[in-house]
Enzyme design. Structure first.
Site, short mmCIF file in Angstrom:
data_model
loop_
_atom_site.label_atom_id
_atom_site.label_comp_id
_atom_site.label_asym_id
_atom_site.label_seq_id
_atom_site.Cartn_x
_atom_site.Cartn_y
_atom_site.Cartn_z
CB THR A 126 27.54 46.35 49.20
OG1 THR A 126 27.83 46.89 50.47
CG2 THR A 126 27.42 44.85 49.31
CG LEU A 127 30.78 45.99 43.89
CD1 LEU A 127 32.19 45.82 43.35
CD2 LEU A 127 29.92 46.73 42.88
#
Lengths: 280, 232
Positions: free
Chosen positions: B10-11
């Site tokens: 997850t960015l």
């Protein structure tokens, strides 16, 4: 129990539907020295007979603290018992780390039983040769369980295992109906009297037995020798002459067998905290 | 950190929920959240349930990435399932669930693949009320009133002034509505469809969604640029 052609492997059934290796493992429990447990609504007491092999050696540790709310007394192959205690401690501490609360005793006992069952169904393993009396407290009250090498477990009001445990069981059978409402002191007294029954005539002294308690508001701990001796004195008719052996022995014992030292021996020298130095 | 597949962790969040506010009251816990799921600056989804009951004793409210919230619900579903399968009279209470979530969130943070949420976990077990919060970096604590996101800045000061032990249900709801109203006025990602839930010893209740009454006739709203000519 005689030798026959179906008892070589744990994975071989006999024609009568028995697993002899498992039954032989239960025999090992009967050969170990006695361990006794009883419980009331709020407390559980474990007591065991601790006889050293000779005057020179220390006692084998048979009662282990697993967590603040659980303790276990073993009978049989003490090495197997130590390994299982380590497993139990590990399970308790992992549960505490994940959920920040105490592992319910009932769940620990089932995990232990399932672990023992595995050894009855693998050809490259052997059953654990130790019976465990698990004493613990959880949300639903005080519990005493017995885990045997077969992978079965039972909950008890009071129980005794090991050699000459039948005498203790007979005493407990007479008295168990009162245990639920017993006070802590009465429960310990009954445990000591049951232990005396297992000694079959030999004098009950704090040097031959170990007593541990867990209860509501009281973490599991092994009582030190002085306390136990005082309790014995309250109901023993003849006061014992022999000085408690705690004083001369600690120095030699610590050198000789640090692993083996039992709480009962070192307790007197270590102080009146009621905790064994091996307590975690 | 993966060298191949930067997309495997997850960015940034995509569909997000805004604040959750919760308080302890006389009989248990009250929790409020709006039903909005924003897609960046667009208020895209307007019926997202961001409060769910967990087991018999707990409520979980989430802000942040909605898909991660759904993932957490799956983890908890499995946890509660295994707990029930023991069939032994023991059950995981809110404290246990909160701690479990803390371990999960912190573990993911250590792997640089966080669950992008701030979670509120409240419940009652054996008469003991519990209310805690845990966020995407694993910070967790317990308190008498908690909030996530902008709720921390807008709602908690109100709660610090007006919360007290033994709030009744009606008082609690009024207090939460007050907080949610401030958030509705001031948080751009708030939506006027509020869900309030409560949990008591008897169990969890999710009330049907409702809208808050708002007042826009304040003179400052009518002529907003009067103090700053030229601005819009």
């Amino acid at each position: 129990m005689f030798r026959n052609q179906y008892d070589t492997d744990v994975t071989t059934w006999s024609p009568a539907g028995r697993l002899f290796q498992v039954e032989y493992a239960m025999e090992a429990v009967k050969q170990g020295s006695a361990a006794i447990g009883l419980r009331s609504k709020t407390h559980v007491v474990l007591a065991c007979v601790n006889k050293a092999n000779s005057e020179l050696s220390s006692h084998q540790k048979k009662i282990f603290k697993v967590d603040n709310h659980i303790g276990v007394a073993i009978a049989g192959l003490t090495a197997d018992g130590r390994v299982l205690s380590r497993y139990m401690r590990s399970e308790c501490i992992n549960y505490n780390y994940t959920y920040e609360s105490l592992l319910p005793v009932g769940r620990l006992v089932v995990q232990l039983a399932d672990k023992a069952q595995v050894c009855t169904q693998r050809s490259w393993k052997r059953p654990y040769g130790v019976g465990l009396l698990v004493a613990g407290l959880d949300e639903s009250g005080a519990h005493l369980y017995y885990n045997c090498p077969s992978g079965n477990y039972f909950e008890y009001q009071a129980f005794a295992i090991g050699s000459r445990s039948q005498a203790a069981k007979t005493y407990l059978e007479r008295r168990f109906e009162n245990f639920m409402s017993s006070s802590r002191e009465d429960l310990i007294k009954d445990a000591l009297i049951a232990t005396r029954e297992s000694l079959q005539g030999e004098k009950l002294r704090s040097s031959v037995c170990t007593v541990a308690v867990v209860g509501v508001g009281e973490a599991f701990h092994i009582l030190d020798q002085e306390t136990v001796q005082q309790l014995i004195d309250t109901f023993e008719i003849v006061k014992e002459e022999e000085a408690p052996p705690a004083e001369p022995q600690p120095a030699t014992e610590q050198d000789a067998a640090a692993e083996q030292a039992s709480g009962a021996d070192q307790g007197g020298a270590a102080g009146d905290q009621g905790g064994s130095p091996m307590d975690i | 950190m993966a060298t191949v597949g930067e997309t495997q962790r997850t960015l940034y969040p995509y569909v997000t929920g805004s604040s959750v506010v919760a308080i302890k009251y006389k009989d248990g816990i009250l929790m409020a959240a709006d039903m909005g799921g924003s897609y960046g600056s667009t208020l895209r989804y307007k019926s997202v349930e961001r409060i769910k009951p967990i087991g018999k004793h707990s409520l979980l409210g989430a802000s942040g990435e909605i898909s991660d919230f759904q993932e957490i619900l799956r983890y908890l579903d499995e946890l509660i399932l295994y707990d029930n399968m023991w069939d032994d009279g023991n059950s995981l209470g809110p404290k246990e669930v909160h701690n479990y979530l803390t371990r999960v969130m912190y573990n993911r943070r250590n792997k640089f693949n966080p669950l992008w949420n701030a979670l509120v976990l409240g419940g009652v077990k054996n008469g003991e009320k519990y209310l805690g919060m845990v966020n995407m970096i694993g910070i967790n604590f317990e308190d008498n009133h908690v909030a996530t996101g902008l709720g921390n800045h807008l709602a908690r000061p109100i709660l610090r002034e007006e919360w007290h032990e033994s709030l009744t249900f009606e008082e609690g709801v009024k207090l939460l509505e007050k907080c949610m109203r401030v958030l509705l006025y001031r948080d751009r990602s708030a939506v006027n469809k509020i869900q309030i839930s409560k949990i008591t010893e008897e169990g969890a209740t999710l009330f049907p969604p409702f809208s808050l009454k708002t007042y826009w006739e304040f003179s400052a709203f009518k002529n907003p640029t009067v103090g700053a000519e030229g601005s819009w």
